[in-house]
Scaffold this motif. Structure first.
Motif, PDB file in Angstrom:
ATOM      1  N   LYS A  18     -61.730 -64.418  25.200  1.00 54.34           N
ATOM      2  CA  LYS A  18     -60.367 -64.086  24.659  1.00 54.34           C
ATOM      3  C   LYS A  18     -59.291 -64.487  25.524  1.00 54.34           C
ATOM      4  CE  LYS A  18     -57.453 -60.765  22.015  1.00 54.34           C
ATOM      5  NZ  LYS A  18     -57.456 -59.493  21.478  1.00 54.34           N
ATOM      6  N   ILE A  50     -48.997 -70.497  16.399  1.00 48.87           N
ATOM      7  CA  ILE A  50     -48.487 -69.227  15.491  1.00 48.87           C
ATOM      8  C   ILE A  50     -46.960 -69.184  15.617  1.00 48.87           C
ATOM      9  CG2 ILE A  50     -48.971 -67.579  17.349  1.00 48.87           C
ATOM     10  CD1 ILE A  50     -49.846 -65.593  14.999  1.00 48.87           C
ATOM     11  N   PRO A  57     -51.153 -69.057  10.870  1.00 49.16           N
ATOM     12  CA  PRO A  57     -51.092 -69.893  11.915  1.00 49.16           C
ATOM     13  C   PRO A  57     -51.726 -71.258  11.428  1.00 49.16           C
ATOM     14  CG  PRO A  57     -52.949 -68.334  11.880  1.00 49.16           C
ATOM     15  CD  PRO A  57     -52.125 -67.979  10.877  1.00 49.16           C
ATOM     16  N   ILE A  68     -59.387 -67.652  16.461  1.00 47.70           N
ATOM     17  CA  ILE A  68     -58.208 -66.931  15.953  1.00 47.70           C
ATOM     18  C   ILE A  68     -57.139 -66.737  16.906  1.00 47.70           C
ATOM     19  CG2 ILE A  68     -57.511 -64.746  14.690  1.00 47.70           C
ATOM     20  CD1 ILE A  68     -60.691 -64.389  14.247  1.00 47.70           C
ATOM     21  N   SER A  70     -53.445 -64.927  17.632  1.00 41.91           N
ATOM     22  CA  SER A  70     -52.733 -63.838  17.008  1.00 41.91           C
ATOM     23  C   SER A  70     -51.555 -63.626  18.098  1.00 41.91           C
ATOM     24  CB  SER A  70     -53.615 -62.598  16.997  1.00 41.91           C
ATOM     25  OG  SER A  70     -54.122 -62.247  18.536  1.00 41.91           O
ATOM     26  N   ARG A  71     -50.735 -62.466  17.704  1.00 39.90           N
ATOM     27  CA  ARG A  71     -49.433 -62.296  18.888  1.00 39.90           C
ATOM     28  C   ARG A  71     -48.983 -60.945  19.054  1.00 39.90           C
ATOM     29  NH1 ARG A  71     -47.570 -62.868  13.908  1.00 39.90           N
ATOM     30  NH2 ARG A  71     -45.640 -61.616  13.295  1.00 39.90           N
ATOM     31  N   ASP A  72     -48.618 -60.375  19.887  1.00 36.21           N
ATOM     32  CA  ASP A  72     -48.091 -59.213  19.980  1.00 36.21           C
ATOM     33  C   ASP A  72     -46.462 -59.470  20.672  1.00 36.21           C
ATOM     34  OD1 ASP A  72     -47.291 -56.749  20.856  1.00 36.21           O
ATOM     35  OD2 ASP A  72     -49.293 -56.124  21.676  1.00 36.21           O
ATOM     36  N   VAL A  78     -49.429 -63.840  23.404  1.00 32.82           N
ATOM     37  CA  VAL A  78     -50.241 -64.643  22.517  1.00 32.82           C
ATOM     38  C   VAL A  78     -51.584 -64.749  22.843  1.00 32.82           C
ATOM     39  CG1 VAL A  78     -50.757 -66.934  21.123  1.00 32.82           C
ATOM     40  CG2 VAL A  78     -48.197 -66.059  21.156  1.00 32.82           C
ATOM     41  N   TYR A  79     -52.575 -64.534  22.022  1.00 30.23           N
ATOM     42  CA  TYR A  79     -53.764 -64.519  22.237  1.00 30.23           C
ATOM     43  C   TYR A  79     -54.769 -65.459  21.546  1.00 30.23           C
ATOM     44  CZ  TYR A  79     -52.400 -59.762  23.616  1.00 30.23           C
ATOM     45  OH  TYR A  79     -51.760 -58.715  24.087  1.00 30.23           O
TER      46      TYR A  79
END
Length: 117
Positions: A18, A50, A57, A68, A70-72, A78-79
């Motif tokens: 990750k 994303i 995305p 995958i 994703s974001r926070d 962003v991951y």
């Protein structure tokens, strides 16, 4: 905007990693955040992106179903969750930002991902 990518490493085929990309500075200008990669002797290629407000995305065909993004938003991070890794995923992975109507910019320093067979 400054970007700090981390999370790379050495993993066996079929394993997972990750990656994280933390943004600082004028983050309000960010429209998209994306991941790219560059393998030795090859050009840099798009991996995933994303939208900072939720659309997307988008993935490269080569990673669909395995990666995958994703974001926070609270952490401006962003991951990229990478599963079922293959030796051909070996590359330096970079994150970058994009403003509305602009090109990708603010490239981070990159993080090395090595997948052993």
């Amino acid at each position: 905007v400054q970007l700090q990518a981390c999370g790379g490493g050495l993993v066996q085929t079929g394993g997972s990693l990750k990656l994280s990309c933390a943004a600082s500075g004028r983050t309000s200008s960010i429209y998209l955040m994306g991941w790219f990669r560059q393998a030795p002797g090859k050009e840099r290629e798009f991996v995933a992106a994303i939208n900072w407000s939720g659309s997307g995305p988008w993935y490269a065909d080569s990673v669909k179903g395995r990666f995958i993004i994703s974001r926070d938003n609270a952490k401006n991070t962003v991951y990229l969750q990478m599963n079922s890794l293959k030796p051909e995923d070996t590359a330096v992975y970079y994150c970058a930002t994009k403003r509305i109507g602009g090109n990708y910019e603010n490239w981070g320093q990159g993080t090395q991902v090595t997948v052993s067979s």
